[in-house]
Design a protein around this motif. Structure first.
Motif, mmCIF file in Angstrom:
data_model
loop_
_atom_site.group_PDB
_atom_site.id
_atom_site.type_symbol
_atom_site.label_atom_id
_atom_site.label_comp_id
_atom_site.label_asym_id
_atom_site.label_seq_id
_atom_site.Cartn_x
_atom_site.Cartn_y
_atom_site.Cartn_z
ATOM 1 N N MET A 96 8.555 -0.660 -6.744
ATOM 2 C CA MET A 96 7.302 -0.838 -6.006
ATOM 3 C C MET A 96 7.389 -0.115 -4.670
ATOM 4 O O MET A 96 8.398 -0.210 -3.955
ATOM 5 C CB MET A 96 7.030 -2.329 -5.782
ATOM 6 C CG MET A 96 5.785 -2.619 -4.953
ATOM 7 S SD MET A 96 5.450 -4.376 -4.783
ATOM 8 C CE MET A 96 6.949 -4.956 -3.982
ATOM 9 N N ASN A 97 6.345 0.605 -4.323
ATOM 10 C CA ASN A 97 6.240 1.304 -3.042
ATOM 11 C C ASN A 97 5.606 0.344 -2.031
ATOM 12 O O ASN A 97 4.390 0.188 -1.991
ATOM 13 C CB ASN A 97 5.395 2.566 -3.215
ATOM 14 C CG ASN A 97 5.325 3.409 -1.973
ATOM 15 O OD1 ASN A 97 5.431 2.915 -0.855
ATOM 16 N ND2 ASN A 97 5.133 4.710 -2.174
ATOM 17 N N ARG A 98 6.456 -0.327 -1.239
ATOM 18 C CA ARG A 98 5.957 -1.365 -0.333
ATOM 19 C C ARG A 98 5.018 -0.790 0.722
ATOM 20 O O ARG A 98 4.011 -1.408 1.075
ATOM 21 C CB ARG A 98 7.144 -2.068 0.338
ATOM 22 C CG ARG A 98 6.753 -3.231 1.236
ATOM 23 C CD ARG A 98 6.176 -4.387 0.422
ATOM 24 N NE ARG A 98 7.177 -4.997 -0.436
ATOM 25 C CZ ARG A 98 6.926 -5.976 -1.282
ATOM 26 N NH1 ARG A 98 5.686 -6.434 -1.421
ATOM 27 N NH2 ARG A 98 7.886 -6.484 -2.055
ATOM 28 N N ALA A 99 5.316 0.411 1.201
ATOM 29 C CA ALA A 99 4.445 1.028 2.206
ATOM 30 C C ALA A 99 3.052 1.267 1.638
ATOM 31 O O ALA A 99 2.036 1.084 2.330
ATOM 32 C CB ALA A 99 5.057 2.335 2.699
ATOM 33 N N LYS A 156 4.924 -4.670 -20.923
ATOM 34 C CA LYS A 156 6.101 -5.085 -20.167
ATOM 35 C C LYS A 156 6.040 -4.565 -18.733
ATOM 36 O O LYS A 156 6.367 -5.283 -17.781
ATOM 37 C CB LYS A 156 7.377 -4.580 -20.843
ATOM 38 C CG LYS A 156 7.567 -5.045 -22.283
ATOM 39 C CD LYS A 156 7.636 -6.562 -22.403
ATOM 40 C CE LYS A 156 8.925 -7.119 -21.873
ATOM 41 N NZ LYS A 156 9.012 -8.594 -22.093
ATOM 42 N N LEU A 157 5.583 -3.329 -18.573
ATOM 43 C CA LEU A 157 5.489 -2.740 -17.242
ATOM 44 C C LEU A 157 4.393 -3.412 -16.418
ATOM 45 O O LEU A 157 4.546 -3.616 -15.204
ATOM 46 C CB LEU A 157 5.215 -1.234 -17.368
ATOM 47 C CG LEU A 157 5.443 -0.375 -16.127
ATOM 48 C CD1 LEU A 157 6.852 -0.555 -15.581
ATOM 49 C CD2 LEU A 157 5.184 1.091 -16.466
ATOM 50 N N LEU A 158 3.304 -3.777 -17.070
ATOM 51 C CA LEU A 158 2.238 -4.496 -16.371
ATOM 52 C C LEU A 158 2.729 -5.872 -15.920
ATOM 53 O O LEU A 158 2.426 -6.311 -14.800
ATOM 54 C CB LEU A 158 1.016 -4.627 -17.280
ATOM 55 C CG LEU A 158 -0.232 -5.276 -16.689
ATOM 56 C CD1 LEU A 158 -0.716 -4.527 -15.459
ATOM 57 C CD2 LEU A 158 -1.347 -5.346 -17.748
ATOM 58 N N GLU A 159 3.484 -6.551 -16.772
ATOM 59 C CA GLU A 159 4.085 -7.833 -16.389
ATOM 60 C C GLU A 159 4.976 -7.671 -15.156
ATOM 61 O O GLU A 159 4.910 -8.463 -14.202
ATOM 62 C CB GLU A 159 4.927 -8.390 -17.539
ATOM 63 C CG GLU A 159 4.163 -9.025 -18.670
ATOM 64 C CD GLU A 159 5.106 -9.680 -19.654
ATOM 65 O OE1 GLU A 159 5.354 -10.893 -19.512
ATOM 66 O OE2 GLU A 159 5.621 -8.985 -20.547
ATOM 67 N N GLU A 160 5.821 -6.634 -15.186
ATOM 68 C CA GLU A 160 6.736 -6.396 -14.075
ATOM 69 C C GLU A 160 5.966 -6.067 -12.794
ATOM 70 O O GLU A 160 6.331 -6.541 -11.699
ATOM 71 C CB GLU A 160 7.689 -5.254 -14.425
ATOM 72 C CG GLU A 160 8.665 -5.574 -15.542
ATOM 73 C CD GLU A 160 9.413 -4.348 -16.035
ATOM 74 O OE1 GLU A 160 9.331 -3.291 -15.367
ATOM 75 O OE2 GLU A 160 10.061 -4.432 -17.094
ATOM 76 N N THR A 202 -5.410 -5.040 -6.570
ATOM 77 C CA THR A 202 -5.290 -3.644 -6.158
ATOM 78 C C THR A 202 -3.822 -3.260 -5.981
ATOM 79 O O THR A 202 -3.389 -2.167 -6.391
ATOM 80 C CB THR A 202 -6.059 -3.392 -4.844
ATOM 81 O OG1 THR A 202 -7.419 -3.808 -5.002
ATOM 82 C CG2 THR A 202 -6.028 -1.925 -4.459
ATOM 83 N N LYS A 203 -3.042 -4.146 -5.392
ATOM 84 C CA LYS A 203 -1.613 -3.876 -5.216
ATOM 85 C C LYS A 203 -0.903 -3.728 -6.564
ATOM 86 O O LYS A 203 -0.028 -2.864 -6.727
ATOM 87 C CB LYS A 203 -0.973 -5.007 -4.404
ATOM 88 C CG LYS A 203 -1.374 -5.040 -2.949
ATOM 89 C CD LYS A 203 -0.695 -6.217 -2.234
ATOM 90 C CE LYS A 203 -1.067 -6.262 -0.755
ATOM 91 N NZ LYS A 203 -0.428 -7.409 -0.068
ATOM 92 N N THR A 204 -1.282 -4.567 -7.527
ATOM 93 C CA THR A 204 -0.678 -4.451 -8.860
ATOM 94 C C THR A 204 -1.047 -3.131 -9.505
ATOM 95 O O THR A 204 -0.201 -2.472 -10.136
ATOM 96 C CB THR A 204 -1.100 -5.635 -9.745
ATOM 97 O OG1 THR A 204 -0.687 -6.853 -9.139
ATOM 98 C CG2 THR A 204 -0.483 -5.538 -11.129
ATOM 99 N N PHE A 231 1.452 -0.398 -10.945
ATOM 100 C CA PHE A 231 1.464 -0.091 -12.384
ATOM 101 C C PHE A 231 1.099 1.364 -12.677
ATOM 102 O O PHE A 231 1.742 2.015 -13.510
ATOM 103 C CB PHE A 231 0.504 -1.037 -13.113
ATOM 104 C CG PHE A 231 0.330 -0.717 -14.570
ATOM 105 C CD1 PHE A 231 1.348 -0.979 -15.478
ATOM 106 C CD2 PHE A 231 -0.847 -0.142 -15.050
ATOM 107 C CE1 PHE A 231 1.202 -0.683 -16.832
ATOM 108 C CE2 PHE A 231 -1.009 0.150 -16.397
ATOM 109 C CZ PHE A 231 0.026 -0.115 -17.293
ATOM 110 N N ILE A 232 0.062 1.881 -12.044
ATOM 111 C CA ILE A 232 -0.428 3.224 -12.389
ATOM 112 C C ILE A 232 0.674 4.276 -12.263
ATOM 113 O O ILE A 232 0.956 5.006 -13.232
ATOM 114 C CB ILE A 232 -1.661 3.599 -11.544
ATOM 115 C CG1 ILE A 232 -2.867 2.728 -11.918
ATOM 116 C CG2 ILE A 232 -2.025 5.079 -11.749
ATOM 117 C CD1 ILE A 232 -4.050 2.864 -10.959
ATOM 118 N N PRO A 233 1.338 4.421 -11.106
ATOM 119 C CA PRO A 233 2.379 5.455 -11.033
ATOM 120 C C PRO A 233 3.597 5.153 -11.913
ATOM 121 O O PRO A 233 4.238 6.076 -12.428
ATOM 122 C CB PRO A 233 2.757 5.484 -9.535
ATOM 123 C CG PRO A 233 2.272 4.214 -8.975
ATOM 124 C CD PRO A 233 1.101 3.799 -9.792
#
Length: 419
Positions: A1-4, A341-345, A403-405, A409-411
């Protein structure tokens, strides 16, 4: 996850509200529909500034679909993604029962109010805002990203089917309709018309003779046999069919509308019954409708009148407005699919809890992707009890989290190699 990147959503949440305010300002109520050209132009302009290529076409006059495509840097090797949402909203009803203006975004405490904030312009606004942040922060996507804003979902108009028919495809389709940020598949729905029609027309004065000879019959009275048979089939399904996540008996056949007869001087020579059939996620609407037909033929085979005057069936349709019929195919989801699985993560990274993975209580356009062989899931902000409600509302925080999810997920998905 890109926190910035995800922190930007908090810092710039007013932009998200501004986008949603713009979307709510378009009165895209369906029915009557035929009113989405302006909102689609707005979305197209928004996406084109982010280097998306857009295509619009009329599904119905003044009701265009819009697809925005951003090609990835290595499309052949990396996963592609469709984000799909409908931009029509449910009718408002008596506006005097609302305490806020339906088509003007209102903020009260932690909630945003307006027709469509939950179903589902809130999700569309989040998707648009997420693509803007990805673009502005220079986040490269190796796979293709496609945004579809479609028409007609509220009245069974197959806007998403039209996208599929035009050849739009991807390795995964995320339908961002309201699921309370749970990952859902769905059962399906198909409507149908069952028609009882006599080959001959009789004057009302002939009824006594017809009762004596059995030569003719009222189509309305014959339809009562059809309704009884459908009820028996519904009971049979309740006993013999089941699917995890659904109560037994969810497979229903609703006799919703009945039309028949000419006027009191005639023996009714025609009667039409409009039915709504619900079925499980692993079932195909084509097979289900065939089951209904075969059961009726079998259950009525001892009535010679039906042998001489066979039932007529019309199934589905592409619009409840235009042809009084609809289809929502079912959508099974594979919990082990890499995108799921990636969406869950991604959800867990943002919300610190695992999302529920199960089945929707309603139907969405996700079934069209499943029917076309495109892996899909429903995942979006908004609670079902808010959809179509007076003073429809959603928590701003829910939109922020969603939006954060998406930004996580997208990238992640579009930068994962195809399997």
């Amino acid at each position: 996850m890109n926190r910035a990147l995800t922190n930007l959503v908090d810092d710039r949440q007013d932009e998200l509200k501004h986008i949603l305010s713009d979307l709510i300002g378009f009165s895209t109520v369906s029915p009557p529909a035929r009113n989405t050209s302006d909102i689609q132009k707005y979305i197209a302009n928004y996406l084109e500034k982010l280097d998306f290529h857009t295509e619009r076409w009329d599904v119905f006059p003044n009701d265009p679909n819009l697809v925005g495509m951003k090609k990835g840097t290595d499309s052949d090797t990396y996963n592609s993604l469709i984000i799909n949402g409908h931009i029509d909203v449910a009718e408002v009803g008596d506006e005097s029962s609302w305490t806020v203006p339906p088509f003007s975004l209102t903020e009260k405490g932690k909630y945003l109010y307006g027709r469509g904030v939950s179903d589902m312009k809130g999700a569309v606004a989040c998707a648009l805002f997420a693509t803007k942040l990805l673009h502005e922060e220079g986040i490269d996507l190796k796979g293709d990203l496609q945004l579809q804003t479609v028409i007609g979902e509220e009245v069974g108009e197959a806007g998403t089917l039209s996208c599929i028919e035009k050849g739009y495809n991807a390795d995964f389709a995320l339908v961002v309709d309201g699921s309370n940020r749970e990952i859902h598949g769905q059962g399906g729905v198909i409507t149908g018309w069952v028609t009882v029609k006599s080959k001959r027309v009789y004057h009302d004065a002939m009824r006594a003779e017809l009762n004596e000879t059995g030569e003719g019959a009222s189509a309305i009275e014959k339809m009562t046999k059809v309704i009884e048979s459908l009820r028996n089939l519904e009971k049979k399904w309740a006993e013999t069919k089941e699917y995890p996540g659904f109560k037994k008996g969810t497979t229903t056949i609703n006799p919703a509308v009945i039309e028949g007869g000419r006027h009191a001087a005639f023996v009714a020579d025609e009667c039409r019954l409009w039915i709504t059939v619900h079925f499980y996620p692993h079932e195909d609407y084509r097979i289900v409708s065939q089951e209904v037909e075969e059961y009726l033929h079998q259950s009525l085979k001892d009535d010679l009148w039906f042998e001489n005057n066979p039932l007529h069936f019309e199934w589905g349709g592409k619009s409840m407005i235009e042809d009084r019929g609809e289809i929502f195919p079912s959508a099974e989801i594979d919990p082990e699919h890499p995108a799921i699985k990636l969406l869950e993560e991604s959800h867990q990274d943002i919300e610190q809890v695992k999302p529920f993975v199960g089945m929707s209580k309603t139907v969405t356009d996700a079934g069209w992707f499943s029917d076309a062989g495109i892996p899909t899931a429903i995942y979006g902000p908004g609670k079902l009890h808010e959809a179509h409600s007076v003073d429809e509302k959603i928590e701003l925080e829910e939109l922020i989290q969603f939006t954060k999810t998406l930004l996580t997920f997208i990238p992640a998905w579009c930068n994962t190699k195809k399997q």
